[in-house]
Design an enzyme around this catalytic site. Structure first.
Site, PDB file in Angstrom:
ATOM      1  N   ASN A 298       9.755 -31.346   0.559  1.00  0.00           N
ATOM      2  CA  ASN A 298      11.002 -31.291   1.319  1.00  0.00           C
ATOM      3  C   ASN A 298      10.937 -30.159   2.328  1.00  0.00           C
ATOM      4  O   ASN A 298      10.272 -29.150   2.092  1.00  0.00           O
ATOM      5  CB  ASN A 298      12.181 -31.060   0.359  1.00  0.00           C
ATOM      6  CG  ASN A 298      13.512 -31.373   1.011  1.00  0.00           C
ATOM      7  OD1 ASN A 298      13.721 -32.493   1.455  1.00  0.00           O
ATOM      8  ND2 ASN A 298      14.387 -30.400   1.087  1.00  0.00           N
TER       9      ASN A 298
ATOM     10  N   LYS B 295      16.774 -55.085   7.098  1.00  0.00           N
ATOM     11  CA  LYS B 295      17.689 -54.101   6.500  1.00  0.00           C
ATOM     12  C   LYS B 295      18.897 -53.875   7.419  1.00  0.00           C
ATOM     13  O   LYS B 295      20.032 -53.720   6.956  1.00  0.00           O
ATOM     14  CB  LYS B 295      16.950 -52.770   6.243  1.00  0.00           C
ATOM     15  CG  LYS B 295      17.852 -51.623   5.764  1.00  0.00           C
ATOM     16  CD  LYS B 295      18.439 -51.920   4.402  1.00  0.00           C
ATOM     17  CE  LYS B 295      19.306 -50.936   3.699  1.00  0.00           C
ATOM     18  NZ  LYS B 295      20.005 -49.860   4.198  1.00  0.00           N
TER      19      LYS B 295
ATOM     20  N   HIS C 192      21.122 -56.741   6.966  1.00  0.00           N
ATOM     21  CA  HIS C 192      21.757 -56.565   5.650  1.00  0.00           C
ATOM     22  C   HIS C 192      22.974 -55.648   5.797  1.00  0.00           C
ATOM     23  O   HIS C 192      24.064 -55.949   5.308  1.00  0.00           O
ATOM     24  CB  HIS C 192      20.751 -55.961   4.660  1.00  0.00           C
ATOM     25  CG  HIS C 192      21.364 -55.410   3.410  1.00  0.00           C
ATOM     26  ND1 HIS C 192      22.030 -54.199   3.377  1.00  0.00           N
ATOM     27  CD2 HIS C 192      21.442 -55.916   2.152  1.00  0.00           C
ATOM     28  CE1 HIS C 192      22.478 -53.988   2.153  1.00  0.00           C
ATOM     29  NE2 HIS C 192      22.131 -55.004   1.389  1.00  0.00           N
ATOM     30  N   ASN C 193      22.792 -54.538   6.494  1.00  0.00           N
ATOM     31  CA  ASN C 193      23.898 -53.591   6.638  1.00  0.00           C
ATOM     32  C   ASN C 193      25.023 -54.168   7.500  1.00  0.00           C
ATOM     33  O   ASN C 193      26.197 -53.912   7.250  1.00  0.00           O
ATOM     34  CB  ASN C 193      23.398 -52.261   7.218  1.00  0.00           C
ATOM     35  CG  ASN C 193      22.650 -51.448   6.171  1.00  0.00           C
ATOM     36  OD1 ASN C 193      22.127 -51.999   5.206  1.00  0.00           O
ATOM     37  ND2 ASN C 193      22.590 -50.145   6.350  1.00  0.00           N
TER      38      ASN C 193
ATOM     39  N   SER D  10      17.826 -50.640   0.005  1.00  0.00           N
ATOM     40  CA  SER D  10      19.280 -50.729  -0.182  1.00  0.00           C
ATOM     41  C   SER D  10      19.647 -50.534  -1.643  1.00  0.00           C
ATOM     42  O   SER D  10      18.885 -50.865  -2.534  1.00  0.00           O
ATOM     43  CB  SER D  10      19.824 -52.070   0.292  1.00  0.00           C
ATOM     44  OG  SER D  10      21.221 -52.105   0.044  1.00  0.00           O
TER      45      SER D  10
ATOM     46  N   GLU E  16      26.880 -56.335   5.317  1.00  0.00           N
ATOM     47  CA  GLU E  16      27.642 -55.451   4.410  1.00  0.00           C
ATOM     48  C   GLU E  16      28.934 -54.976   5.093  1.00  0.00           C
ATOM     49  O   GLU E  16      30.005 -54.978   4.478  1.00  0.00           O
ATOM     50  CB  GLU E  16      26.736 -54.262   4.055  1.00  0.00           C
ATOM     51  CG  GLU E  16      27.355 -53.191   3.192  1.00  0.00           C
ATOM     52  CD  GLU E  16      26.372 -52.003   3.022  1.00  0.00           C
ATOM     53  OE1 GLU E  16      25.193 -52.224   2.672  1.00  0.00           O
ATOM     54  OE2 GLU E  16      26.799 -50.864   3.252  1.00  0.00           O
TER      55      GLU E  16
HETATM   56  P1  NAP Z   1      20.283 -36.900   2.826  1.00  0.00           P
HETATM   57  O1  NAP Z   1      20.797 -36.862   1.437  1.00  0.00           O
HETATM   58  O2  NAP Z   1      21.091 -36.308   3.916  1.00  0.00           O
HETATM   59  O3  NAP Z   1      18.835 -36.212   2.806  1.00  0.00           O
HETATM   60  C1  NAP Z   1      18.093 -36.078   3.960  1.00  0.00           C
HETATM   61  C2  NAP Z   1      16.769 -35.422   3.615  1.00  0.00           C
HETATM   62  O4  NAP Z   1      16.001 -35.367   4.799  1.00  0.00           O
HETATM   63  C3  NAP Z   1      16.899 -34.004   3.074  1.00  0.00           C
HETATM   64  O5  NAP Z   1      15.911 -33.821   2.112  1.00  0.00           O
HETATM   65  C4  NAP Z   1      16.645 -33.151   4.301  1.00  0.00           C
HETATM   66  O6  NAP Z   1      16.031 -31.919   4.053  1.00  0.00           O
HETATM   67  C5  NAP Z   1      15.660 -34.001   5.056  1.00  0.00           C
HETATM   68  N1  NAP Z   1      15.769 -33.763   6.490  1.00  0.00           N
HETATM   69  C6  NAP Z   1      16.860 -33.776   7.253  1.00  0.00           C
HETATM   70  N2  NAP Z   1      16.553 -33.534   8.530  1.00  0.00           N
HETATM   71  C7  NAP Z   1      15.217 -33.334   8.567  1.00  0.00           C
HETATM   72  C8  NAP Z   1      14.308 -33.038   9.596  1.00  0.00           C
HETATM   73  N3  NAP Z   1      14.714 -32.882  10.856  1.00  0.00           N
HETATM   74  N4  NAP Z   1      13.020 -32.913   9.276  1.00  0.00           N
HETATM   75  C9  NAP Z   1      12.607 -33.052   8.005  1.00  0.00           C
HETATM   76  N5  NAP Z   1      13.413 -33.316   6.980  1.00  0.00           N
HETATM   77  C10 NAP Z   1      14.721 -33.472   7.268  1.00  0.00           C
HETATM   78  O7  NAP Z   1      19.946 -38.395   3.278  1.00  0.00           O
HETATM   79  P2  NAP Z   1      19.782 -39.706   2.392  1.00  0.00           P
HETATM   80  O8  NAP Z   1      21.124 -40.265   2.099  1.00  0.00           O
HETATM   81  O9  NAP Z   1      18.847 -39.453   1.287  1.00  0.00           O
HETATM   82  O10 NAP Z   1      19.123 -40.695   3.466  1.00  0.00           O
HETATM   83  C11 NAP Z   1      17.738 -40.679   3.780  1.00  0.00           C
HETATM   84  C12 NAP Z   1      17.430 -41.950   4.549  1.00  0.00           C
HETATM   85  O11 NAP Z   1      17.759 -43.079   3.725  1.00  0.00           O
HETATM   86  C13 NAP Z   1      18.253 -42.122   5.826  1.00  0.00           C
HETATM   87  O12 NAP Z   1      17.496 -42.788   6.793  1.00  0.00           O
HETATM   88  C14 NAP Z   1      19.399 -43.017   5.364  1.00  0.00           C
HETATM   89  O13 NAP Z   1      19.975 -43.744   6.428  1.00  0.00           O
HETATM   90  C15 NAP Z   1      18.663 -43.916   4.391  1.00  0.00           C
HETATM   91  N6  NAP Z   1      19.515 -44.586   3.397  1.00  0.00           N
HETATM   92  C16 NAP Z   1      20.537 -43.922   2.782  1.00  0.00           C
HETATM   93  C17 NAP Z   1      21.301 -44.586   1.823  1.00  0.00           C
HETATM   94  C18 NAP Z   1      22.423 -43.887   1.083  1.00  0.00           C
HETATM   95  O14 NAP Z   1      23.178 -44.574   0.391  1.00  0.00           O
HETATM   96  N7  NAP Z   1      22.544 -42.583   1.178  1.00  0.00           N
HETATM   97  C19 NAP Z   1      21.008 -45.914   1.501  1.00  0.00           C
HETATM   98  C20 NAP Z   1      19.932 -46.544   2.123  1.00  0.00           C
HETATM   99  C21 NAP Z   1      19.191 -45.874   3.070  1.00  0.00           C
HETATM  100  P3  NAP Z   1      16.855 -30.575   3.737  1.00  0.00           P
HETATM  101  O15 NAP Z   1      17.096 -30.604   2.260  1.00  0.00           O
HETATM  102  O16 NAP Z   1      15.931 -29.478   4.142  1.00  0.00           O
HETATM  103  O17 NAP Z   1      18.098 -30.625   4.540  1.00  0.00           O
END
Ligand code: NAP
Length: 475
Positions: A35, A186, A189-190, A132, A193
């Site tokens: 990370n 995807k 899908h969204n 998803s 949704e």
């Molecule tokens: P999140 O909880 O906000 O986590 C983002 C992660 O990415 C954190 O570990 C963060 O690191 C890291 N990050 C942020 N900016 C960065 C950068 N510039 N360079 C390197 N690392 C960076 O996000 P998430 O919900 O897990 O989502 C991750 C992906 O999955 C996104 O594309 C999102 O659209 C997709 N997604 C999310 C969901 C959902 O329900 N949440 C569902 C399907 C898909 P730090 O800890 O250092 O901030």
């Protein structure tokens, strides 16, 4: 380069990345985790002692790469856009030919196509994969839509089939097509949704403002619906949402929540891509637009004052069994139309980009794990499973009868809501699309006449071949 012991690695220990990594670890894979803020990677191991032996946190990307078995598989779970490009740029110099990078975030599929091209010739592989199911799905079984070159899938398949949600023992994951295919699917899908959630919210609006029901009563109705055609994750959680009370005030939680819905872009991308393909995904558009308008709450407040006295007819909805079954039937019908639009966008993209998307398989891998999971998707899977080409779900013999029967309820609900001044943008978009879709003689002839008059755009006639221009009277 030294060969490590990790079967796979995940970069980005946010909500999705951490849970996906723990899911992999639980299924017996050794997973390297990294990370931007390294502490978070170590916390994933330390907070989960029962899985610690399979979670290998790395302080730096170099250590992360060293800990991976060759060929290395590194999965990005970071926000879409620049973070993915930045992480790729840092990782590529550390990888070797044959290694695979996977973007498992919600990428714009156009970026995935670009990134696939960018790594061409380096020997390093790149795959875009939609995931998803949210936090719980990532942890216990998501639905995964994989794109990229076909020969990259065997590197991922053993892990993905183990961590995926299962529908009657079938893993909800599949390779769907080259480059951006997984992320495109995807995105749609969204978009679906968004439409599904918006339509449920519109029915809730009718129950609240037309039927004056309390949330607990609505929850009862949604729970009942969840036992039949509408049975789905979204209907199930809606009942839970409506039943929940705030512990401090003892008021229904839903009444305390500000009526502004957020969006991160995938719904909007779905609509933009459908528009580019010339597919009218009007229910998805209505859902995206409604979220936009929801966020203009102050402006809506002003408009509410300006139009407080406008005349609307009393909404003749009935809070009895017949009334609820009319709403249920309307929602089922509108939902079929919304899914038909999403599927039409995927069919069109498949032709446009030469992806040969397996539309039946897509319905199959959406039956569990993802947010739109439902029994209804099994019906769609079966419609595509008959070995014949499905031009549109609305023309599939499996759905024609259902839509023909349910359209009357949808029509009555939309008409009553409109007369009563209750907004139902997605339900009415579904009805309008259905009526337009089934009309043999449309009205575009008049548009062609107008275009020819002001721009000499020409038009075709029924009674002769070729394009003609008419000399219209001067205006
Ligand atoms: P999140 O909880 O906000 O986590 C983002 C992660 O990415 C954190 O570990 C963060 O690191 C890291 N990050 C942020 N900016 C960065 C950068 N510039 N360079 C390197 N690392 C960076 O996000 P998430 O919900 O897990 O989502 C991750 C992906 O999955 C996104 O594309 C999102 O659209 C997709 N997604 C999310 C969901 C959902 O329900 N949440 C569902 C399907 C898909 P730090 O800890 O250092 O901030």
């Amino acid at each position: 380069m030294a060969n490590g012991t990790a079967d796979i690695g995940v970069i980005g220990m946010g909500v999705m990345g951490a849970n996906l990594a723990l899911n992999m670890a639980e299924k017996g894979f050794k997973v390297a985790v990294q990370n931007r803020t390294p502490d978070k990677a170590f916390a994933v191991r330390d907070d989960n002692p029962e899985l610690a032996a399979n979670v290998l946190p790395a302080e730096t990307l170099e250590d992360f790469v060293k800990s991976l078995k060759s060929p290395r598989v590194a999965v990005f779970m970071v926000p879409a856009g620049k973070p993915v490009d930045d992480e790729m740029a840092k990782l590529i110099p550390l990888l070797e030919a044959g290694d695979l990078m996977v973007d498992a975030g919600n990428a714009d599929f156009n970026d995935t196509v670009r990134r696939t091209k960018e790594v061409e010739g380096t020997g390093i592989k790149f795959t875009g994969m939609g995931v998803s199911g949210g936090e719980l799905g990532a942890r216990h079984g998501p639905s995964m839509m994989v794109g990229g070159a076909r020969d990259t899938y065997p590197l991922l398949e053993p892990v993905l089939t183990k961590i995926a949600a299962k529908y009657k023992d079938q893993p909800c994951v599949a390779w769907l097509g080259p480059d951006g295919a997984g992320h495109f699917v995807k995105t749609i899908h969204n978009g679906i949704e968004y439409a599904d959630m918006q339509m449920i919210a519109e029915i809730y609006g009718i129950m609240r403002d037309g039927l004056k029901l309390e949330p607990a009563k609505m929850a009862e109705v949604f729970r009942d619906w969840n036992t039949r055609e509408l049975s789905s994750y979204l209907i199930e959680i809606t009942a839970v949402n409506l039943d929940e009370k705030d512990l401090e005030t003892d008021r229904p939680m839903v009444d305390l929540i500000v009526d502004e819905a957020g969006q991160k872009g995938t719904g909007r991308w779905a609509v933009i891509e459908a528009q580019k393909l010339g597919v009218g995904a009007t229910t998805l558009e209505a859902a995206v637009a409604a979220r936009g308008l929801s966020s203009r709450r102050d402006e809506r407040g002003e408009a509410a004052k300006l139009y407080s006295g406008v005349e609307t007819a009393p909404a003749q909805f009935f809070a009895d069994e017949a009334g609820f079954s009319e709403l249920e039937s309307a929602l089922v019908t509108a939902k079929i139309i919304a899914y038909a639009q999403g599927y039409a966008a995927m069919a069109s993209a498949s032709d446009e980009f030469g992806w040969n998307l397996p539309l039946g398989t897509i319905a199959e891998i959406w039956r569990a794990g993802c947010i739109i999971r439902s029994h209804f998707l099994d019906d769609i899977a079966k419609a595509y499973d008959k070995g014949q080409r499905v031009v549109n779900i609305l023309q599939s013999p499996d759905f024609v009868g259902r839509v023909a029967k349910g359209q009357a309820a949808l029509r009555r609900v939309v008409a009553k809501a409109s007369l009563g001044g209750i907004p139902v943008p997605a339900l009415s978009a579904a009805l309008a699309y259905f009526d337009d879709y089934r009309r043999e003689r449309g009205t575009a002839n008049l548009i062609q006449a107008q275009r020819d008059l002001f721009g000499a755009h020409t038009f075709r006639r029924f009674d002769r071949d070729g394009a003609v221009h008419h000399h219209w009277p001067a205006v």
